[in-house]
Design a protein around this motif. Structure first.
Motif, PDB file in Angstrom:
ATOM      1  N   SER A  52       0.843  -1.199   0.000  1.00  0.00           N
ATOM      2  CA  SER A  52       0.000   0.000   0.000  1.00  0.00           C
ATOM      3  C   SER A  52       0.874   1.243   0.000  1.00  0.00           C
ATOM      4  O   SER A  52       2.044   1.197   0.377  1.00  0.00           O
ATOM      5  N   ARG A  54       0.087   5.487   0.917  1.00  0.00           N
ATOM      6  CA  ARG A  54      -0.910   6.515   1.248  1.00  0.00           C
ATOM      7  C   ARG A  54      -0.217   7.837   1.497  1.00  0.00           C
ATOM      8  O   ARG A  54       0.916   7.886   1.991  1.00  0.00           O
ATOM      9  N   VAL A 117       4.850   4.157   2.489  1.00  0.00           N
ATOM     10  CA  VAL A 117       4.844   2.983   1.620  1.00  0.00           C
ATOM     11  C   VAL A 117       5.031   1.737   2.484  1.00  0.00           C
ATOM     12  O   VAL A 117       6.005   1.649   3.243  1.00  0.00           O
ATOM     13  N   ASP A 133       7.003  12.788  -1.043  1.00  0.00           N
ATOM     14  CA  ASP A 133       6.326  12.385  -2.273  1.00  0.00           C
ATOM     15  C   ASP A 133       6.938  13.176  -3.417  1.00  0.00           C
ATOM     16  O   ASP A 133       6.737  14.379  -3.530  1.00  0.00           O
ATOM     17  N   GLU A 136       6.211  10.471  -8.172  1.00  0.00           N
ATOM     18  CA  GLU A 136       6.133   9.184  -8.854  1.00  0.00           C
ATOM     19  C   GLU A 136       5.498   8.179  -7.901  1.00  0.00           C
ATOM     20  O   GLU A 136       6.166   7.521  -7.123  1.00  0.00           O
ATOM     21  N   ARG A 137       4.191   8.106  -7.951  1.00  0.00           N
ATOM     22  CA  ARG A 137       3.426   7.263  -7.029  1.00  0.00           C
ATOM     23  C   ARG A 137       3.768   5.788  -7.193  1.00  0.00           C
ATOM     24  O   ARG A 137       3.721   5.249  -8.286  1.00  0.00           O
ATOM     25  N   LEU A 138       4.121   5.170  -6.067  1.00  0.00           N
ATOM     26  CA  LEU A 138       4.315   3.725  -6.053  1.00  0.00           C
ATOM     27  C   LEU A 138       2.949   3.084  -5.883  1.00  0.00           C
ATOM     28  O   LEU A 138       2.139   3.537  -5.087  1.00  0.00           O
ATOM     29  N   ARG A 139       2.689   2.025  -6.630  1.00  0.00           N
ATOM     30  CA  ARG A 139       1.366   1.399  -6.635  1.00  0.00           C
ATOM     31  C   ARG A 139       1.412  -0.012  -6.049  1.00  0.00           C
ATOM     32  O   ARG A 139       2.406  -0.721  -6.202  1.00  0.00           O
ATOM     33  N   PRO A 140       0.323  -0.405  -5.364  1.00  0.00           N
ATOM     34  CA  PRO A 140       0.263  -1.776  -4.845  1.00  0.00           C
ATOM     35  C   PRO A 140       0.544  -2.792  -5.948  1.00  0.00           C
ATOM     36  O   PRO A 140       0.090  -2.635  -7.084  1.00  0.00           O
ATOM     37  N   GLU A 142       3.487  -3.315  -7.239  1.00  0.00           N
ATOM     38  CA  GLU A 142       4.705  -2.915  -7.944  1.00  0.00           C
ATOM     39  C   GLU A 142       5.953  -3.434  -7.212  1.00  0.00           C
ATOM     40  O   GLU A 142       6.035  -3.408  -5.997  1.00  0.00           O
ATOM     41  N   ARG A 157      12.093   2.491  -7.192  1.00  0.00           N
ATOM     42  CA  ARG A 157      11.778   1.536  -8.272  1.00  0.00           C
ATOM     43  C   ARG A 157      13.027   0.821  -8.680  1.00  0.00           C
ATOM     44  O   ARG A 157      14.111   1.228  -8.595  1.00  0.00           O
TER      45      ARG A 157
END
Length: 157
Positions: A52, A54, A117, A133, A136-140, A142, A157
């Motif tokens: 997750s 947020r 994260v 932040d 570059e949003r980290l996504r579930p 990934e 990343r």
């Protein structure tokens, strides 16, 4: 004849500009931002998957700069009120109120958006990292790297 009121206003404006400039010097706290002392330092790398992410707020800086600049502006403003003993009291009250306001202004102006994260490491452990932040949003789901050097941990990343 010297215009003291104009000089005081210019001094107050200069103090405000100093707060704004120095407030913009806050160090980056994102996953891609490194301090000079982190260069050429070995880091442990672990791999994992984002569970997750947020949004959070990172509090701003609380240096003496905002307080001192605010006190200067408040003292100058207070010194323009009244005369004699009343002027001295107004100057002190203005300096104290200005110091409090300057500190709050600095903290508010340097507050930045962050991200918390949560990563499931490949060894099954969970790790949560809060960092700035950087857009570059980290996504579930990934795949990411977790970098640690004993004092700093970051997710990239």
């Amino acid at each position: 004849m010297v215009n003291h009121k104009g000089l005081k206003l210019r001094a107050a404006a200069g103090a405000i500009v100093a707060v704004l400039v120095l407030g913009g010097c806050a160090q980056g706290l994102g996953g891609g931002t490194y301090s000079r002392t982190e260069a050429r330092r070995a880091m442990t790398v672990q791999f994992g998957t984002v569970e997750s992410a947020r949004g959070v707020q990172l509090e701003g800086t609380k240096s003496p700069v905002g307080t001192v600049a605010g006190a200067a502006v408040g003292g100058i403003a207070g010194s323009t009120i009244g005369g004699g003993r009343g002027q001295a009291v107004a100057t002190v009250i203005g300096a104290v109120a200005g110091g409090v306001a300057g500190s709050a202004l600095e903290e508010g102006m340097t507050r930045t958006p962050g991200v918390e994260v949560t990563v499931r490491l490949d060894n099954g452990q969970f790790l949560a990292v809060v960092q700035a932040d950087e857009g570059e949003r980290l996504r579930p789901g990934e795949r990411v790297r977790v970098l640690r050097d004993g004092g700093t941990t970051r997710v990239t990343r």
